[in-house]
Design an enzyme around this catalytic site. Structure first.
Site, PDB file in Angstrom:
ATOM      1  N   GLY A  48     -27.985  -4.655 -63.650  1.00 39.08           N
ATOM      2  CA  GLY A  48     -26.612  -4.181 -63.492  1.00 39.08           C
ATOM      3  C   GLY A  48     -26.522  -2.794 -62.880  1.00 39.08           C
ATOM      4  O   GLY A  48     -25.421  -2.279 -62.643  1.00 39.08           O
ATOM      5  N   SER A 119     -38.340  -4.524 -62.136  1.00 39.60           N
ATOM      6  CA  SER A 119     -39.714  -3.973 -62.108  1.00 39.60           C
ATOM      7  C   SER A 119     -39.832  -2.752 -63.036  1.00 39.60           C
ATOM      8  O   SER A 119     -39.993  -1.634 -62.572  1.00 39.60           O
ATOM      9  CB  SER A 119     -40.134  -3.625 -60.675  1.00 39.60           C
TER      10      SER A 119
HETATM   11  N1  LIG Z   1     -21.918   2.387 -56.862  1.00 38.43           N
HETATM   12  C1  LIG Z   1     -22.285   1.124 -57.120  1.00 38.43           C
HETATM   13  N2  LIG Z   1     -23.373   0.605 -56.501  1.00 38.43           N
HETATM   14  C2  LIG Z   1     -23.748  -0.674 -56.768  1.00 38.43           C
HETATM   15  N3  LIG Z   1     -23.095  -1.496 -57.622  1.00 38.43           N
HETATM   16  C3  LIG Z   1     -22.003  -1.012 -58.268  1.00 38.43           C
HETATM   17  C4  LIG Z   1     -21.568   0.305 -58.037  1.00 38.43           C
HETATM   18  N4  LIG Z   1     -20.477   0.520 -58.808  1.00 38.43           N
HETATM   19  C5  LIG Z   1     -20.248  -0.619 -59.474  1.00 38.43           C
HETATM   20  N5  LIG Z   1     -21.154  -1.559 -59.137  1.00 38.43           N
HETATM   21  C6  LIG Z   1     -21.140  -2.920 -59.704  1.00 38.43           C
HETATM   22  O1  LIG Z   1     -22.254  -3.039 -60.577  1.00 38.43           O
HETATM   23  C7  LIG Z   1     -22.763  -4.366 -60.536  1.00 38.43           C
HETATM   24  C8  LIG Z   1     -24.219  -4.312 -60.149  1.00 38.43           C
HETATM   25  O2  LIG Z   1     -24.704  -5.610 -60.177  1.00 38.43           O
HETATM   26  P1  LIG Z   1     -26.025  -6.033 -59.408  1.00 38.43           P
HETATM   27  O3  LIG Z   1     -26.120  -7.513 -59.523  1.00 38.43           O
HETATM   28  O4  LIG Z   1     -26.053  -5.435 -58.044  1.00 38.43           O
HETATM   29  O5  LIG Z   1     -27.132  -5.319 -60.304  1.00 38.43           O
HETATM   30  P2  LIG Z   1     -28.701  -5.519 -60.264  1.00 38.43           P
HETATM   31  O6  LIG Z   1     -29.280  -4.158 -60.376  1.00 38.43           O
HETATM   32  O7  LIG Z   1     -29.100  -6.337 -59.078  1.00 38.43           O
HETATM   33  O8  LIG Z   1     -28.979  -6.321 -61.610  1.00 38.43           O
HETATM   34  P3  LIG Z   1     -30.101  -7.424 -61.926  1.00 38.43           P
HETATM   35  O9  LIG Z   1     -31.361  -6.681 -62.208  1.00 38.43           O
HETATM   36  O10 LIG Z   1     -29.581  -8.095 -63.158  1.00 38.43           O
HETATM   37  O11 LIG Z   1     -30.222  -8.357 -60.774  1.00 38.43           O
HETATM   38  C9  LIG Z   1     -21.917  -5.141 -59.530  1.00 38.43           C
HETATM   39  O12 LIG Z   1     -20.901  -5.828 -60.218  1.00 38.43           O
HETATM   40  C10 LIG Z   1     -21.340  -4.027 -58.661  1.00 38.43           C
HETATM   41  O13 LIG Z   1     -20.113  -4.393 -58.065  1.00 38.43           O
END
Ligand SMILES: Nc1ncnc2c1ncn2[C@@H]1O[C@H](COP(=O)(O)OP(=O)(O)OP(=O)(O)O)[C@@H](O)[C@H]1O
Ligand SMILES: [Mg+2]
Length: 217
Positions: A48, A119
């Site tokens: 997230g 990771s």
């Molecule tokens: N500045 C930002 N940059 C990236 N994502 C953001 C930001 N602000 C809010 N978000 C929100 O946070 C969430 C991030 O989710 P994302 O699936 O990209 O996380 P992740 O790191 O890939 O998690 P996972 O390890 O579970 O795959 C999304 O809903 C996105 O819209």
């Protein structure tokens, strides 16, 4: 029989009588044609934190600018190549080993490969760095606190952890080791996705991976 055997966290190569075959096109030739370097961007951070969001937006921007870019994403990777692995320490480690090996092929093919994986362990990321090669591995710490990630709960994982349905969610029931000296920190509590993409593009320019003129195109 599988050519390698698993011994806990490590793997021992058991294949014999194999010889490395050089490709018909060198990496330098590929890079000369594309006008940019092959390199891996390794996005690490809590679930997230925004790794996939950032990688997808950056991939789109790079491809729109005519570059070779491809995202290896944690969830997608576990749908196929790593669908035999769970979330034990050994399985997480093996998953990252496979990602690094696949990423290395993409780099050799001249791609900017965006690896978006929690990771959580430094030692696994260090092995990925060694596998990919120091100059071909750029570590991007996608930072957000557990509280922020829990509030976002993009996949409902934190709610499941709170309900006792996931015991080993990173940051809750399992540890996360932040990078000690990442090439870039993208703080998604303070930087918008657009700002995160811009900062990553700047890193690629600064490290000579993509030309500056394209960055400002
Ligand atoms: N500045 C930002 N940059 C990236 N994502 C953001 C930001 N602000 C809010 N978000 C929100 O946070 C969430 C991030 O989710 P994302 O699936 O990209 O996380 P992740 O790191 O890939 O998690 P996972 O390890 O579970 O795959 C999304 O809903 C996105 O819209
Ligand atoms: Mg993701």
């Amino acid at each position: 029989m599988c050519p390698t055997r698993l011994y806990g966290r490590g793997r021992v190569a058991v294949s014999k009588n194999i010889q490395w075959q050089e490709g018909g096109v060198t990496r330098a030739e590929r890079e000369g044609r594309s006008g940019h370097r092959g390199v891996s961007l390794w996005f690490t951070g809590l679930s997230g934190a925004g790794k996939s969001t950032l990688a997808q937006a950056l991939e789109h921007e790079l491809v729109t600018r005519g570059m070779l870019a491809y995202t290896l994403d944690g969830d997608n990777f576990r749908h196929g190549l790593s669908n035999d692995l769970g979330f034990s320490r050994a399985d997480r480690s093996e998953n990252i080993r496979r990602v690094a090996e696949v990423g290395k092929l993409f780099v050799d093919a001249g791609f900017i490969v965006l690896c978006a994986f929690v990771s959580p362990y430094r030692s696994d990321r260090e092995r990925a760095r060694v596998c990919l090669g120091q100059g071909d591995f750029l570590e991007v710490y996608v930072r957000a606190s557990v509280d922020t990630c829990r509030a976002r709960d993009a996949k409902g994982l934190y709610a499941q952890a709170a309900a006792g349905q996931i015991a080993d969610l990173t940051g809750v029931g399992s540890s996360y080791e932040p990078p000690e000296s990442p090439d870039l920190v993208v703080d998604t509590e303070r930087q918008s996705p657009v700002e995160g993409v811009a900062a990553t593009l700047e890193l690629l320019v600064r490290r000579g991976c993509i030309p500056a003129r394209r960055e400002s195109a």
